[in-house]
Design a protein around this motif. Sequence first.
Motif, PDB file in Angstrom:
ATOM      1  N   SER A 162      19.043  45.836 -40.834  1.00  0.00           N
ATOM      2  CA  SER A 162      19.234  45.548 -39.414  1.00  0.00           C
ATOM      3  C   SER A 162      17.923  45.065 -38.810  1.00  0.00           C
ATOM      4  N   VAL A 163      18.033  44.157 -37.835  1.00  0.00           N
ATOM      5  CA  VAL A 163      16.881  43.520 -37.209  1.00  0.00           C
ATOM      6  C   VAL A 163      16.760  44.020 -35.782  1.00  0.00           C
ATOM      7  N   ASP A 164      15.587  44.548 -35.439  1.00  0.00           N
ATOM      8  CA  ASP A 164      15.326  44.959 -34.061  1.00  0.00           C
ATOM      9  C   ASP A 164      15.098  43.723 -33.200  1.00  0.00           C
ATOM     10  N   PRO A 165      15.763  43.612 -32.070  1.00  0.00           N
ATOM     11  CA  PRO A 165      15.637  42.401 -31.253  1.00  0.00           C
ATOM     12  C   PRO A 165      14.325  42.374 -30.481  1.00  0.00           C
ATOM     13  N   SER A 166      13.853  41.158 -30.204  1.00  0.00           N
ATOM     14  CA  SER A 166      12.678  40.991 -29.349  1.00  0.00           C
ATOM     15  C   SER A 166      13.053  41.073 -27.874  1.00  0.00           C
ATOM     16  N   GLY A 167      14.238  40.584 -27.536  1.00  0.00           N
ATOM     17  CA  GLY A 167      14.752  40.672 -26.172  1.00  0.00           C
ATOM     18  C   GLY A 167      15.968  41.564 -26.119  1.00  0.00           C
ATOM     19  N   GLN A 168      16.695  41.464 -25.037  1.00  0.00           N
ATOM     20  CA  GLN A 168      17.918  42.243 -24.888  1.00  0.00           C
ATOM     21  C   GLN A 168      18.989  41.701 -25.838  1.00  0.00           C
ATOM     22  N   PRO A 169      19.552  42.536 -26.723  1.00  0.00           N
ATOM     23  CA  PRO A 169      20.559  42.040 -27.679  1.00  0.00           C
ATOM     24  C   PRO A 169      21.854  41.684 -26.963  1.00  0.00           C
ATOM     25  N   VAL A 170      22.346  40.475 -27.225  1.00  0.00           N
ATOM     26  CA  VAL A 170      23.553  39.959 -26.582  1.00  0.00           C
ATOM     27  C   VAL A 170      24.459  39.379 -27.655  1.00  0.00           C
ATOM     28  N   LEU A 171      25.730  39.733 -27.586  1.00  0.00           N
ATOM     29  CA  LEU A 171      26.731  39.175 -28.483  1.00  0.00           C
ATOM     30  C   LEU A 171      27.428  38.033 -27.770  1.00  0.00           C
ATOM     31  N   VAL A 172      27.403  36.843 -28.365  1.00  0.00           N
ATOM     32  CA  VAL A 172      27.988  35.655 -27.758  1.00  0.00           C
ATOM     33  C   VAL A 172      29.144  35.173 -28.620  1.00  0.00           C
ATOM     34  N   LEU A 173      30.327  35.092 -28.009  1.00  0.00           N
ATOM     35  CA  LEU A 173      31.490  34.534 -28.686  1.00  0.00           C
ATOM     36  C   LEU A 173      31.578  33.064 -28.318  1.00  0.00           C
ATOM     37  N   GLY A 174      31.154  32.214 -29.229  1.00  0.00           N
ATOM     38  CA  GLY A 174      31.101  30.780 -28.972  1.00  0.00           C
ATOM     39  C   GLY A 174      29.904  30.172 -29.662  1.00  0.00           C
ATOM     40  N   SER A 175      29.783  28.868 -29.549  1.00  0.00           N
ATOM     41  CA  SER A 175      28.694  28.148 -30.209  1.00  0.00           C
ATOM     42  C   SER A 175      27.440  28.177 -29.354  1.00  0.00           C
ATOM     43  N   GLU A 176      26.321  27.837 -29.988  1.00  0.00           N
ATOM     44  CA  GLU A 176      25.058  27.772 -29.259  1.00  0.00           C
ATOM     45  C   GLU A 176      25.083  26.638 -28.229  1.00  0.00           C
ATOM     46  N   GLN A 177      25.727  25.544 -28.561  1.00  0.00           N
ATOM     47  CA  GLN A 177      25.823  24.429 -27.625  1.00  0.00           C
ATOM     48  C   GLN A 177      26.591  24.844 -26.370  1.00  0.00           C
ATOM     49  N   ALA A 178      27.693  25.581 -26.540  1.00  0.00           N
ATOM     50  CA  ALA A 178      28.467  26.041 -25.390  1.00  0.00           C
ATOM     51  C   ALA A 178      27.662  27.025 -24.553  1.00  0.00           C
TER      52      ALA A 178
END
Length: 607
Positions: A162-178
């Motif tokens: 597991s990777v500790d995040p540098s910022g606030q961890p956010v789960l995004v449903l969708g593409s990076e472009q969207a």
Amino acid sequence: MRERLRAALLLALLLGLSPTLAVATEPTAVVAPAVEEEPASDEEDAEEHDANWVPGYEEVPGQAVELSESALKATVLNSVLRPAGGYIPLEVVLFNPGATPHAVSIRVESQRVGRSQVSTRQVEVGARQRLSAWIPVPSTAQGGLVRLSSPGGAFRSFNFYSVDPSGQPVLVLGSEQAFQSGTKLPRVKDKPKLSVRFIPPQDAPRELALYVGHRMVVVAGDVTAIPADAWSALEAYAATGGHLVLLRPPRDVVARLPLLTQTPTGVLPYGFGRLRVCAKAQECGDGLLADVNLLEEPAQAPVSVVAPAGPPPSWQRGPFNSNHLLNNGEAPLLPGVQAPVGRFLLLITLFVLAVGPGGLMLARRKGPVALLIAVPSVALVTCLAIVAWSVLVEGFVIHAARYSLIWLDRDRDRALMVGVGGYYANLEPEGLHVPAMAALLGPDVDWESQATEADWTNGMAVTGGFLPSRTYREWGEVAMLPSRARLTVRREGQGLRVQNALGAPLASGHVRLGGKLWQLPALADGAEGEATLAPATGDKVSFLQVVDFSASVNHRFSRVAWRTLDEPLPEGGFAAKLGGPGLLPLSALPVELHEGLHFVRGRVDAP
């Protein structure tokens, strides 16, 4: 000679003082001494860097590793983003290129400091099917081992971390472009405000447990691309204390989010959680950053809407923790939860005295034969005394104290619930089952309290480690479950008749009907009684007027938006205090209840 010298000195003096006798000379350029430039200090560099700093996000992608067996292929990420609490969503993508369905067993052994937690899941991959199987892993895990097996073959084991995040961890449903087009947030490499994990909408997790650990979940793409069962889990996440953001809200957003009464914009309370519906990309990005700042304050605030307390640090245990306080100085919800070590030590001390000095005296007076008979007899009596104390005084039941907040949605016959409980078991229970739209939450910082064995094939079936013997544990619960619980009222003359069908004893409460505020009587489950007019003239009933949790219980619910519970009762609305074990999944456990307090808000059934 002296006269010549005096004449020369006098001439020099006259030439130096008299401007008329001065001799013109070319002006000489004056050169300033060279000054070395001092290098800029680290503080100046930091100030210049902060002045140019733009808040943005970073992606924590992980590297996909492919595993293959003769008939199946699997893909697993070697690193996954760790959320702030709850569970890490670990995805195993299976592909069956053949024409025969295959059953696959997935076993994840997550580890931390030599301890392990086992999560399993059984899936079936159809012919020529691609399947995303999700395994919840406790967020306190540092990594683990993935084992896949199917009849007739087995994959090689695979390690992940597991990777500790540098910022606030956010789960995004969708593409990076969207996500970029919907927020106008840039991708940065230094000091990111958000650490993002992108998941295709069609592969979105279907269980509530896979969302509850994230302080924020963003739907960046088309909402209609999310499967119906995954959207139900997202709505349950928002209603039970999560923070859901819709970058491209559909036209039927009110139908998809039934707790809304009108087309929303901005941030709105949604059940026990929050919902942000975006209108413009720039405003949404700024609002999303503001939401992150709000979620991070105070820094020590719990991640989830309910925060069970874990055991104290090792240096506070034993004689240094005479008050039996938990982590962060919290008091246990269940008093008297420590094993009777002092009483057992007294019995053991008496046993040592009896077989030590007493045995020596007996051997001198009666001989060694009497000692051979007396020592086993004294040991048997001591063991029987310990067993008798456990059976007669403590018993073998589970001792519990349970507290919850319940929001009844009668239009859809369901209950939104968050709760916490403290448990002490003399013997570990066999197991329990938690539905897919419910989740158990252990302390966010305590691995030991989360080290359970569970099968996630159909919800969460806990098979071990939930309540170790003679160990105090606290568990939080969030759930959105079907429920027929209701409060029925009918007019009888000038009075009001109330029937309790809430599934628990009714202690007190208020209902607003006919423009008047009525006070509910104490009723057993299924009983009827007469309501009386409340002395208060207003219609606002606060949470503290109905049920008053202690300070230690309130700390467990510190992220609840209490103002939503204190809103004025609408016509036909009620707020009540219930007793008993409550309505959450763990209420099915047979326990000896020390205290049960539950706040329920909903709408009455009236003719």
